[in-house]
Design an enzyme around this catalytic site. Structure first.
Site, PDB file in Angstrom:
ATOM      1  N   HIS A  66      63.356  19.580  79.823  1.00  0.00           N
ATOM      2  CA  HIS A  66      64.373  20.172  80.703  1.00  0.00           C
ATOM      3  C   HIS A  66      65.684  20.350  79.949  1.00  0.00           C
ATOM      4  O   HIS A  66      66.071  19.506  79.134  1.00  0.00           O
ATOM      5  CB  HIS A  66      64.576  19.336  81.968  1.00  0.00           C
ATOM      6  N   ASP A  68      68.630  20.925  81.621  1.00  0.00           N
ATOM      7  CA  ASP A  68      69.761  20.507  82.453  1.00  0.00           C
ATOM      8  C   ASP A  68      70.149  19.070  82.145  1.00  0.00           C
ATOM      9  O   ASP A  68      69.349  18.283  81.633  1.00  0.00           O
ATOM     10  CB  ASP A  68      69.448  20.675  83.936  1.00  0.00           C
ATOM     11  N   GLU A 133      65.610  19.423  86.623  1.00  0.00           N
ATOM     12  CA  GLU A 133      64.887  18.152  86.607  1.00  0.00           C
ATOM     13  C   GLU A 133      65.767  17.019  87.109  1.00  0.00           C
ATOM     14  O   GLU A 133      65.308  16.112  87.797  1.00  0.00           O
ATOM     15  CB  GLU A 133      64.405  17.832  85.186  1.00  0.00           C
ATOM     16  N   GLU A 134      67.053  17.079  86.779  1.00  0.00           N
ATOM     17  CA  GLU A 134      67.947  15.964  87.071  1.00  0.00           C
ATOM     18  C   GLU A 134      68.354  15.877  88.540  1.00  0.00           C
ATOM     19  O   GLU A 134      68.759  14.812  88.998  1.00  0.00           O
ATOM     20  CB  GLU A 134      69.211  16.064  86.200  1.00  0.00           C
ATOM     21  N   HIS A 349      72.697   9.107  80.932  1.00  0.00           N
ATOM     22  CA  HIS A 349      73.472   9.171  82.174  1.00  0.00           C
ATOM     23  C   HIS A 349      74.756   8.332  82.108  1.00  0.00           C
ATOM     24  O   HIS A 349      75.439   8.189  83.116  1.00  0.00           O
ATOM     25  CB  HIS A 349      72.643   8.758  83.397  1.00  0.00           C
TER      26      HIS A 349
END
Length: 376
Positions: A66, A68, A133-134, A349
């Site tokens: 992904h 993103d 995805e996130e 994150h």
């Protein structure tokens, strides 16, 4: 030696592709894949960019990823600008460096090097990339897999580049994921003056024994591949229009259950609702089923990747199917031969997300060896 994978990682990090926006990341990948002779199918759904790319014929090896990223959070807490790839002390800083733009760069450079050396390789190499995805994932791999199934596309082996490593690159892989089930529970009492508790039913007091038992529920003991099923209460609050001198009429409780392949959604719901009934609680409950647990059937794929990791790191990885969900759960509808492996997840994150530059090269080489063992 680092130049190609490092430069591509930097290009991707410099794009602030906060989920579900892609903002040009995928076009960078697509242009490079087209130069290698890949057929490209863009599958853009509403605000989400997706693409399916493939080259060759025969058994298909798919790289899943992904583009993103999550938001940067407080930029004041970052030592560097989150969307300006910065090299410092052998590390590459930037949002998405570990999750998972570094892995995508390693995948693509590995494929470029493999095709340059073995242009007539057997089998088919493919990429499946999304920008959703996130967050919700509603217009990402979930829907793309349905489209690919309708077209009768086949994936034989899938490598997901999620950051599975923990302390050092190569210490952990995943060959399955836990399921996820959330509950929005409303417990009812009777509202009234706090000075007259005998006249009213306080849903907070009434629910304490239940909540204690709920938090200590044992669903199973786990197995070789999964930890025991776990439950966590995430939020509790009484009705909004209730002052400090009032007994509330309602109590709202949110909780989530991460479960393995030893239990299923129906069994979990039955156990929880039986517990509610045991304590004679008046309630309503809304369940949200996020993901079904899965376990790859392919020991072959696990053993093959383990050899590749050991070759480049001298580490034999552990199988740890903990953590959150990933897009691998959707690919399971196309193939049960799935393995997840990527960079260390220590800073994902978080502010000051980074990867070691040496890890990017090692990961690229592991992915390259993975292709060699499958397609030569």
């Amino acid at each position: 030696m680092h130049t190609n994978v490092l430069n591509l990682s930097k290009k991707l990090i410099n794009i602030s592709s906060i989920s579900p926006r892609d903002l040009g990341c995928q076009e960078i990948l697509i242009k490079r894949l087209q130069l290698l002779g890949f057929f490209i199918e863009r599958i853009n759904l509403k605000d989400t960019k997706n693409f399916w790319a493939y080259r060759g014929k025969g058994k298909t090896v798919t790289f899943l990823g992904h583009t993103d990223v999550v938001p940067a959070g407080s930029t004041r807490k970052w030592k560097t600008s989150p969307f300006v790839a910065t090299i410092k002390d052998g590390k590459l800083f930037g949002r998405g460096s570990a999750d998972m733009k570094g892995s995508i760069a390693a995948m693509l450079i590995a494929v470029e090097n493999f095709i340059k050396k073995f242009p007539n390789h057997k089998g088919r190499i493919s990429f499946l990339i999304t920008s959703d995805e996130e967050t919700s994932g509603k217009n990402g791999i979930r829907k793309v897999v349905s489209i690919l199934k309708e077209k009768k596309e086949v994936i034989d082996f899938c490598l997901v580049g999620e950051p599975t490593s923990e302390k050092i690159l190569g210490d952990c892989v995943k060959n399955g994921r836990r399921g996820s089930l959330s509950a929005d529970l409303m417990i009812y009492g009777t509202q009234g003056h706090i000075a007259y508790p005998k006249l009213f039913l306080n849903p907070i007091h009434n629910s304490i024994p239940f909540l204690l038992d709920l938090s200590n529920l044992i669903f199973d003991k786990g197995n070789l591949f999964f930890e025991p099923t776990s439950i966590q209460i995430s939020k509790i609050f009484s009705e909004k229009n209730c002052t400090l001198n009032m007994i509330p009429g309602e109590l709202r409780v949110f909780f989530n259950i991460r479960f393995n392949t030893l239990v299923n959604k129906k069994k979990i719901i039955r156990i929880v609702e039986n517990l509610l009934n045991k304590y004679l609680i008046k309630y309503s409950i809304f369940w949200t089923y996020h993901a079904k647990p899965f376990l790859s059937s392919s020991n072959f794929l696990l053993n093959l990747l383990t050899k590749c990791i050991y070759k480049h790191t001298n580490i034999i990885p552990k199988i740890k199917n903990n953590g959150g969900t990933s897009d691998a759960r959707f690919i399971f509808n196309l193939t049960d031969k799935i393995i997840e492996f990527g960079l260390p997840n220590l800073t994902i994150h978080k502010v000051n997300e980074y990867v070691y530059i040496n890890d990017l090269l090692k990961l690229q080489n592991i992915y390259y060896s993975f292709l060699e063992k499958l397609l030569l």
